[in-house]
Design a protein around this motif. Structure first.
Motif, PDB file in Angstrom:
ATOM      1  N   TRP A  78      18.304-109.846 -84.175  1.00 56.04           N
ATOM      2  CA  TRP A  78      19.600-109.287 -83.784  1.00 56.04           C
ATOM      3  C   TRP A  78      20.752-110.243 -84.088  1.00 56.04           C
ATOM      4  N   VAL A  79      20.451-111.547 -84.133  1.00 54.69           N
ATOM      5  CA  VAL A  79      21.464-112.508 -84.552  1.00 54.69           C
ATOM      6  C   VAL A  79      21.799-112.285 -86.019  1.00 54.69           C
ATOM      7  N   ILE A  80      20.762-112.024 -86.829  1.00 56.79           N
ATOM      8  CA  ILE A  80      20.972-111.758 -88.252  1.00 56.79           C
ATOM      9  C   ILE A  80      21.849-110.523 -88.446  1.00 56.79           C
ATOM     10  N   VAL A  81      21.546-109.445 -87.714  1.00 55.36           N
ATOM     11  CA  VAL A  81      22.307-108.199 -87.837  1.00 55.36           C
ATOM     12  C   VAL A  81      23.756-108.419 -87.393  1.00 55.36           C
ATOM     13  N   ALA A  82      23.928-109.044 -86.221  1.00 58.07           N
ATOM     14  CA  ALA A  82      25.287-109.249 -85.692  1.00 58.07           C
ATOM     15  C   ALA A  82      26.105-110.159 -86.617  1.00 58.07           C
ATOM     16  N   TYR A  83      25.460-111.222 -87.105  1.00 54.98           N
ATOM     17  CA  TYR A  83      26.172-112.156 -87.984  1.00 54.98           C
ATOM     18  C   TYR A  83      26.528-111.490 -89.314  1.00 54.98           C
ATOM     19  N   THR A  84      25.646-110.620 -89.798  1.00 53.33           N
ATOM     20  CA  THR A  84      25.939-109.886 -91.036  1.00 53.33           C
ATOM     21  C   THR A  84      27.139-108.974 -90.861  1.00 53.33           C
TER      22      THR A  84
END
Length: 580
Positions: A306-312
């Motif tokens: 979810w960090v990857i998704v939010a950061y993207t």
């Protein structure tokens, strides 16, 4: 020797434009990547990576210095909009310096890390090549326009190694009408540019393997298209907002500092914004889904989905800001490339997020490519360009059906919300856009006001009286007289009917001066107004003729509907005989 027909001569010139356009595209790509490689790989010092934050500022500054010191006041414009304006209002004339200036400034801007793309500059450079070759041989407006489009096609084809997309780009964005005579030169230029580019600079834009698409994922492609379509509306409106903010910064060097420092902060937080951004998209296509976080401040959390998704998602919105800051900074670049990057990021965040929910396992690289095509289609209003560009740069047509669906939906959503693309909105608002959807308006936009001004009117001085000018009034072939001061200032008009009534004693005023007899016209035309506005004024006031003045209020003549209609018929005849 048998004379070469007009059509064959255009085809010969299309060969030339394609070759030169391909060389220009290869030169731009090679120069840009050499600068980027030199800064990133060839120079070795301890604090090199911290300097990445100021490299974009240096690139923009060098670009502005080049424009101000080398071009020395010559008008320089970037992006696709000036090309469309040149077709609409400048007889497809593009200044020769754009052939090389677009290459130099965009290489400096993007090579030093400016967050924009090379595609618009190379299209502009190619268009300048075609325009000036056509002008050199004294060709007509339509023929010069044809070669201009060939040059733009060659630029896009050479930049992406995608000849079909290059050709379709010109048809969708630049040309208002389509016919087989138009298609052949575009095909030739695009194909030759792709060949030349492949010989001189063969590095492909993206590497990926496409395995086809799943029918049960169709609903998710549609949902992605809706999301991308809405995002393109946001980006188009945000673009207008940023442009308005920059219009308040009059100093070019202040723009450099504001933009450079802003980009430095953004790149510090989102390293993926450095340069074009294609490297990040390639990593996503390769399955390196945590690469976007790996080199950031949040690298310790790169394994948390979810960090990857939010950061993207944050990188996506930061990319829109960074691209628009770069474009408006005084450097050179376009939103063509950033559109692809933003669409790819959105497609990745969508598919990766869906996979994390467990609802379905989507092919993430396929959605990255679908997002790229959808964003290009919505922002540029070029669905076919989006379809064929992604198909060509990925080397596979296996995704044709999803690409067709997402580009269509994204285009329709953006068009419903914006009506005009990011390139044409300003031109449409000013009446300078040629549109195949409105033939009358298109022909009117091609007409230049100064060529239809009539000047054979008898001017009356404010101090004179009808009695003093009786002879001139009686023998005039016109029924309207401008009243003009000695310094050329327009004061008003008076009709022959009223003058005859005065001279025959039916109305008092034979010895009154024209200053007191002057009538205010229904409306006044400024010489800089386009013909669409002129006709609207005439129709609104239901008049056949109106006076024309310059910016200082000086009388220039009259414009009549008769003159406009005659010019209109002449332009229709010229269009009809094109390439026959």
């Amino acid at each position: 020797m048998q004379k070469v027909s007009n059509r064959n001569f255009i085809i010969i010139l299309a060969f030339v434009v394609g070759i030169v356009g391909g060389i220009a595209a290869s030169l731009l790509k090679g120069l840009t990547h050499w600068i980027a490689s030199f800064l990133q790989d060839d120079i070795d010092w301890h604090y090199k990576y911290s300097l990445y934050l100021i490299f974009p500022l240096i690139g923009i500054l060098l670009s502005v210095i080049y424009l101000r010191k080398v071009l020395r006041g010559k008008k320089f414009e970037h992006g696709i909009t000036p090309i469309i304006y040149a077709i609409s209002r400048k007889s497809s004339r593009i200044e020769p310096h754009n052939v090389y200036s677009q290459i130099v400034t965009s290489a400096l801007t993007v090579g030093f890390g400016g967050s924009s793309g090379l595609e618009a500059p190379i299209a502009h450079s190619g268009a300048a090549i075609g325009s000036n070759i056509g002008r050199f041989f004294g060709l007509s407006y339509k023929e010069v326009t044809m070669l201009l489009a060939c040059g733009a096609s060659a630029g896009i084809s050479g930049a992406f190694n995608s000849p079909i997309a290059g050709m379709i780009f010109s048809i969708e964005i630049l040309l208002t009408e389509f016919s087989i005579p138009v298609l052949i030169p575009l095909l030739i230029s695009s194909a030759l540019a792709a060949v030349v580019s492949k010989i001189l600079y063969s590095e492909p834009l993206f590497y990926t393997s496409v395995t086809g698409w799943e029918v049960n994922a169709l609903l998710f492609y549609i949902l992605l298209a809706v999301i991308v379509g809405l995002y393109t509306i946001y980006f188009s409106k945000f673009s207008q907002y940023i442009k308005k903010l920059y219009s308040n910064i009059h100093s070019p060097y202040m723009r450099v500092w504001v933009s450079g420092l802003s980009l430095g902060v953004l790149i510090f937080i989102f390293p993926a914004l450095y340069g074009e951004g294609y490297l990040t998209i390639q990593q996503l296509l390769d399955g390196q889904f945590n690469a976007i976080v790996k080199n950031s401040l949040f690298a310790d959390y790169r394994d948390i989905g979810w960090v990857i998704v939010a950061y993207t998602v944050l990188t996506l919105f930061a990319k829109s800001l960074a691209a628009l800051v770069t474009v408006n900074s005084g450097g050179n670049g376009g939103v063509f490339g950033p559109s692809l990057v933003m669409g790819g990021l959105l497609g990745f965040a969508f598919a990766y997020g869906i996979n994390m929910t467990g609802l379905m396992q989507l092919n993430v690289p396929n959605f990255v490519m679908a997002g790229m095509a959808a964003a290009l289609s919505g922002i540029m209003h070029a669905p076919l360009t989006g379809v064929f560009l992604i198909a060509e740069v990925t080397g596979s047509y296996a995704l044709m059906v999803p690409l067709m669906i997402v580009t269509s939906i994204s285009y329709l959503i953006n068009r419903n919300g914006m009506h005009h693309s990011i390139y044409t909105k300003v031109l449409a608002e000013s009446g300078d856009l040629i549109s195949y959807e409105d033939k009358d308006r298109s022909v009117l936009s091609m007409m230049k006001l100064r060529y239809v001004i009539e000047t054979n009117f008898i001017k009356l001085s404010p101090q004179e009286t009808p009695t003093e000018r009786k002879k001139d009034i009686i023998h005039s072939k016109r029924n309207i007289f401008p009243i003009v001061e000695a310094d050329g200032k327009f004061l008003g008009i008076i009709y022959s009917e009223r003058l005859f009534a005065i001279l025959l004693g039916e109305e008092e005023g034979a010895n009154r001066n024209f200053a007191t007899l002057a009538q205010k016209p229904n409306d006044i035309i400024n010489v800089n107004e386009n013909m669409d506005i002129v006709m609207k004024k005439m129709n609104r006031e239901d008049v056949w003729i109106l006076p024309v003045i310059d910016n200082n209020g000086n009388y220039l003549g009259f414009i009549s509907k008769s003159a406009v209609f005659n010019k209109y018929r002449a332009l229709l005849m010229r269009q009809g005989s094109y390439l026959e």
